[in-house]
Motif scaffolding. Structure first.
Motif, mmCIF file in Angstrom:
data_model
loop_
_atom_site.group_PDB
_atom_site.id
_atom_site.type_symbol
_atom_site.label_atom_id
_atom_site.label_comp_id
_atom_site.label_asym_id
_atom_site.label_seq_id
_atom_site.Cartn_x
_atom_site.Cartn_y
_atom_site.Cartn_z
ATOM 1 N N LEU A 1 0.830 -1.212 0.000
ATOM 2 C CA LEU A 1 0.000 0.000 0.000
ATOM 3 C C LEU A 1 0.860 1.257 0.000
ATOM 4 C CD1 LEU A 1 -3.230 0.571 2.018
ATOM 5 C CD2 LEU A 1 -1.451 2.296 2.082
ATOM 6 N N VAL A 2 1.889 1.293 0.856
ATOM 7 C CA VAL A 2 2.751 2.473 0.946
ATOM 8 C C VAL A 2 3.486 2.708 -0.366
ATOM 9 C CG1 VAL A 2 4.813 3.402 2.054
ATOM 10 C CG2 VAL A 2 3.019 2.358 3.441
ATOM 11 N N LEU A 3 3.965 1.634 -0.991
ATOM 12 C CA LEU A 3 4.687 1.781 -2.262
ATOM 13 C C LEU A 3 3.763 2.315 -3.361
ATOM 14 C CD1 LEU A 3 6.853 -1.479 -2.232
ATOM 15 C CD2 LEU A 3 7.620 0.872 -1.834
ATOM 16 N N ILE A 4 2.539 1.793 -3.405
ATOM 17 C CA ILE A 4 1.578 2.283 -4.401
ATOM 18 C C ILE A 4 1.207 3.728 -4.114
ATOM 19 C CG2 ILE A 4 -0.753 2.014 -5.334
ATOM 20 C CD1 ILE A 4 -0.489 -0.982 -4.858
ATOM 21 N N ARG A 5 1.073 4.054 -2.831
ATOM 22 C CA ARG A 5 0.680 5.413 -2.453
ATOM 23 C C ARG A 5 1.738 6.435 -2.855
ATOM 24 N NH1 ARG A 5 -3.292 8.701 -2.440
ATOM 25 N NH2 ARG A 5 -3.230 10.300 -0.811
ATOM 26 N N LEU A 6 3.003 6.029 -2.877
ATOM 27 C CA LEU A 6 4.080 6.935 -3.301
ATOM 28 C C LEU A 6 3.866 7.404 -4.734
ATOM 29 C CD1 LEU A 6 7.221 5.164 -1.781
ATOM 30 C CD2 LEU A 6 6.128 7.278 -0.978
ATOM 31 N N VAL A 7 3.270 6.552 -5.544
ATOM 32 C CA VAL A 7 2.968 6.916 -6.932
ATOM 33 C C VAL A 7 1.587 7.546 -7.029
ATOM 34 C CG1 VAL A 7 2.710 6.036 -9.283
ATOM 35 C CG2 VAL A 7 4.425 5.036 -7.756
ATOM 36 N N GLU A 8 0.659 7.043 -6.257
ATOM 37 C CA GLU A 8 -0.735 7.486 -6.316
ATOM 38 C C GLU A 8 -0.907 8.928 -5.830
ATOM 39 O OE1 GLU A 8 -4.632 5.037 -4.984
ATOM 40 O OE2 GLU A 8 -3.420 5.811 -3.328
ATOM 41 N N LYS A 9 -0.240 9.291 -4.740
ATOM 42 C CA LYS A 9 -0.448 10.599 -4.125
ATOM 43 C C LYS A 9 -0.082 11.773 -5.025
ATOM 44 C CE LYS A 9 0.335 13.171 0.161
ATOM 45 N NZ LYS A 9 0.948 13.140 1.515
ATOM 46 N N PRO A 10 1.074 11.768 -5.724
ATOM 47 C CA PRO A 10 1.403 12.919 -6.574
ATOM 48 C C PRO A 10 0.394 13.153 -7.704
ATOM 49 C CG PRO A 10 3.337 11.567 -6.194
ATOM 50 C CD PRO A 10 2.168 10.794 -5.681
ATOM 51 N N PHE A 11 -0.249 12.101 -8.173
ATOM 52 C CA PHE A 11 -1.179 12.232 -9.296
ATOM 53 C C PHE A 11 -2.617 12.485 -8.850
ATOM 54 C CE2 PHE A 11 2.314 9.855 -11.207
ATOM 55 C CZ PHE A 11 2.472 10.515 -12.429
ATOM 56 N N PHE A 12 -3.014 11.955 -7.692
ATOM 57 C CA PHE A 12 -4.418 12.015 -7.293
ATOM 58 C C PHE A 12 -4.669 12.721 -5.965
ATOM 59 C CE2 PHE A 12 -3.874 8.233 -9.967
ATOM 60 C CZ PHE A 12 -4.825 8.463 -10.943
ATOM 61 N N GLY A 13 -3.627 13.045 -5.216
ATOM 62 C CA GLY A 13 -3.814 13.754 -3.954
ATOM 63 C C GLY A 13 -4.662 12.964 -2.975
ATOM 64 N N GLN A 14 -5.761 13.586 -2.493
ATOM 65 C CA GLN A 14 -6.657 12.931 -1.533
ATOM 66 C C GLN A 14 -7.353 11.712 -2.126
ATOM 67 O OE1 GLN A 14 -7.097 13.447 1.650
ATOM 68 N NE2 GLN A 14 -7.480 15.571 2.191
ATOM 69 N N ARG A 15 -7.562 11.732 -3.418
ATOM 70 C CA ARG A 15 -8.241 10.597 -4.051
ATOM 71 C C ARG A 15 -7.304 9.392 -4.052
ATOM 72 N NH1 ARG A 15 -12.858 12.410 -6.500
ATOM 73 N NH2 ARG A 15 -12.981 14.675 -6.762
ATOM 74 N N ARG A 16 -7.900 8.240 -3.822
ATOM 75 C CA ARG A 16 -7.112 7.006 -3.748
ATOM 76 C C ARG A 16 -7.772 5.942 -4.625
ATOM 77 N NH1 ARG A 16 -4.276 6.120 1.758
ATOM 78 N NH2 ARG A 16 -3.952 8.230 2.554
ATOM 79 N N PRO A 17 -7.508 5.969 -5.921
ATOM 80 C CA PRO A 17 -8.192 5.033 -6.818
ATOM 81 C C PRO A 17 -7.692 3.593 -6.721
ATOM 82 C CG PRO A 17 -6.619 6.355 -8.041
ATOM 83 C CD PRO A 17 -6.644 6.916 -6.647
ATOM 84 N N VAL A 18 -6.537 3.349 -6.113
ATOM 85 C CA VAL A 18 -5.956 2.007 -6.119
ATOM 86 C C VAL A 18 -5.787 1.435 -4.709
ATOM 87 C CG1 VAL A 18 -3.976 0.607 -6.808
ATOM 88 C CG2 VAL A 18 -4.718 2.513 -8.263
ATOM 89 N N THR A 19 -5.193 2.209 -3.796
ATOM 90 C CA THR A 19 -4.814 1.656 -2.493
ATOM 91 C C THR A 19 -5.981 1.094 -1.664
ATOM 92 O OG1 THR A 19 -4.749 3.966 -1.683
ATOM 93 C CG2 THR A 19 -2.657 2.910 -2.215
ATOM 94 N N PRO A 20 -7.196 1.633 -1.745
ATOM 95 C CA PRO A 20 -8.278 1.019 -0.962
ATOM 96 C C PRO A 20 -8.544 -0.433 -1.333
ATOM 97 C CG PRO A 20 -8.901 3.227 -1.624
ATOM 98 C CD PRO A 20 -7.649 2.896 -2.368
ATOM 99 N N PHE A 21 -8.265 -0.797 -2.591
ATOM 100 C CA PHE A 21 -8.473 -2.186 -2.990
ATOM 101 C C PHE A 21 -7.463 -3.110 -2.316
ATOM 102 C CE2 PHE A 21 -10.411 0.180 -6.524
ATOM 103 C CZ PHE A 21 -11.661 -0.423 -6.550
ATOM 104 N N VAL A 22 -6.276 -2.586 -2.021
ATOM 105 C CA VAL A 22 -5.284 -3.363 -1.267
ATOM 106 C C VAL A 22 -5.817 -3.634 0.145
ATOM 107 C CG1 VAL A 22 -2.935 -3.394 -0.358
ATOM 108 C CG2 VAL A 22 -3.380 -2.383 -2.609
ATOM 109 N N THR A 23 -6.364 -2.582 0.779
ATOM 110 C CA THR A 23 -6.925 -2.735 2.120
ATOM 111 C C THR A 23 -8.057 -3.756 2.131
ATOM 112 O OG1 THR A 23 -6.396 -0.413 2.588
ATOM 113 C CG2 THR A 23 -7.969 -1.493 4.046
ATOM 114 N N GLN A 24 -8.935 -3.691 1.135
ATOM 115 C CA GLN A 24 -10.037 -4.643 1.057
ATOM 116 C C GLN A 24 -9.534 -6.073 0.936
ATOM 117 O OE1 GLN A 24 -12.558 -2.419 -2.066
ATOM 118 N NE2 GLN A 24 -13.991 -3.809 -1.088
ATOM 119 N N ALA A 25 -8.570 -6.289 0.063
ATOM 120 C CA ALA A 25 -8.042 -7.636 -0.158
ATOM 121 C C ALA A 25 -7.406 -8.191 1.106
ATOM 122 C CB ALA A 25 -7.022 -7.614 -1.298
#
Length: 272
Positions: free
Chosen positions: A42-66
């Motif tokens: 999750l942290v590794l994905i968030r490093l890429v996700e945050k600069p592009f989407f900010g507060q929005r999290r289109p990918v990392t919540p699916f990691v939490t669900q799984a």
């Protein structure tokens, strides 16, 4: 200050035997690998996700669900849901029974917990909470304006915010009166027009022959002993997550009325 619910004293449990410790290792080691391995991903994905989407999290919540779904498989606890999670941004309220609630509520739907600020400083748990996007607040009416701004920003990002209005966990056999303080923020004119709130009931069924309060975590019970007892169970029970129909916030003019309406739905789900 949030008061811990004491209720009736929990039952005494005998010390763990050799077979109990074997079950702890058999379940606990894979669970730890799952949780902290998932956190690393999750942290590794968030490093890429945050600069592009900010507060929005289109990918990392699916990691939490799984991770949360897999956790119940490793624990051997049956997991069932009933009803339909609401769509779109909004708020969710549920009764609070155990640390297992975090897994149960995350496994079906992408949500973000609203938690007291002290949790952010808890060893281990605070780190997990921050990484998964938990909203930390002080339960103080003097912070109402800052809470409204914080909730507005998260809701505008499409987040579903979940909080436990009882303010403490219980033995799982009852629902405590909902504290109306946090509901005031959602009644603000900047939020209420299109906002929905969905009540959710958590119903835990203890393992066969065990105390009905087996999964409850309340009073002075420590997290470590409760975790060990859950991992050591020879036979596990199950949890059912019941999604009730959402209510429209604009239909309520008073925070106490809104809190009571949602409390009644959650309480009915536990009784039913």
């Amino acid at each position: 200050m949030v008061e811990t619910w004491q209720g009736t004293p929990p039952p005494d449990h005998p010390p763990l035997g050799l077979r109990d410790w074997m079950r702890v290792l058999r379940r606990g080691a894979p669970l730890a690998l799952l949780v902290f391995g998932g956190l690393l991903v999750l942290v590794l994905i968030r490093l890429v996700e945050k600069p592009f989407f900010g507060q929005r999290r289109p990918v990392t919540p699916f990691v939490t669900q799984a991770v949360c779904r897999a956790a119940f498989v490793l624990l051997g606890i049956g997991y069932h849901t009933q009803g339909t999670p609401m769509r779109g941004p909004g708020a969710v309220v549920a009764n609070h029974v155990s640390w297992l609630d975090i897994f149960a509520l995350n496994a079906r739907k992408r949500i973000y917990f609203v938690s007291k600020s002290e949790v952010a400083r808890w060893p281990g748990i605070g780190w997990l909470a921050r990484a998964t996007g938990t909203v930390f607040i002080r339960r103080d009416r003097r912070d109402a304006l800052s809470q409204i701004a914080l909730f507005r920003n998260r809701l505008q990002a499409g987040h579903k915010l979940l909080f436990f209005p009882e303010g403490t966990s219980t033995d799982g056999l009852q629902v405590l009166p909902f504290k109306p303080t946090l509901f005031a923020a959602f009644l603000d004119p900047a939020l209420r027009a299109d906002l929905q709130m969905q009540p959710v009931t958590l119903r835990y069924c203890a393992p066969t022959g065990a105390d009905a309060r087996f999964y409850g975590w309340w009073g002075d019970m420590g997290f470590g002993p409760h975790l060990l007892r859950t991992l050591a169970a020879k036979q596990q029970g199950r949890v059912r997550v019941i999604y009730h129909l959402p209510v429209q916030v604009r239909d309520y003019t008073d925070r106490k009325m809104l809190a009571r309406a949602l409390e009644d739905r959650v309480r009915a789900g536990l009784a039913g």
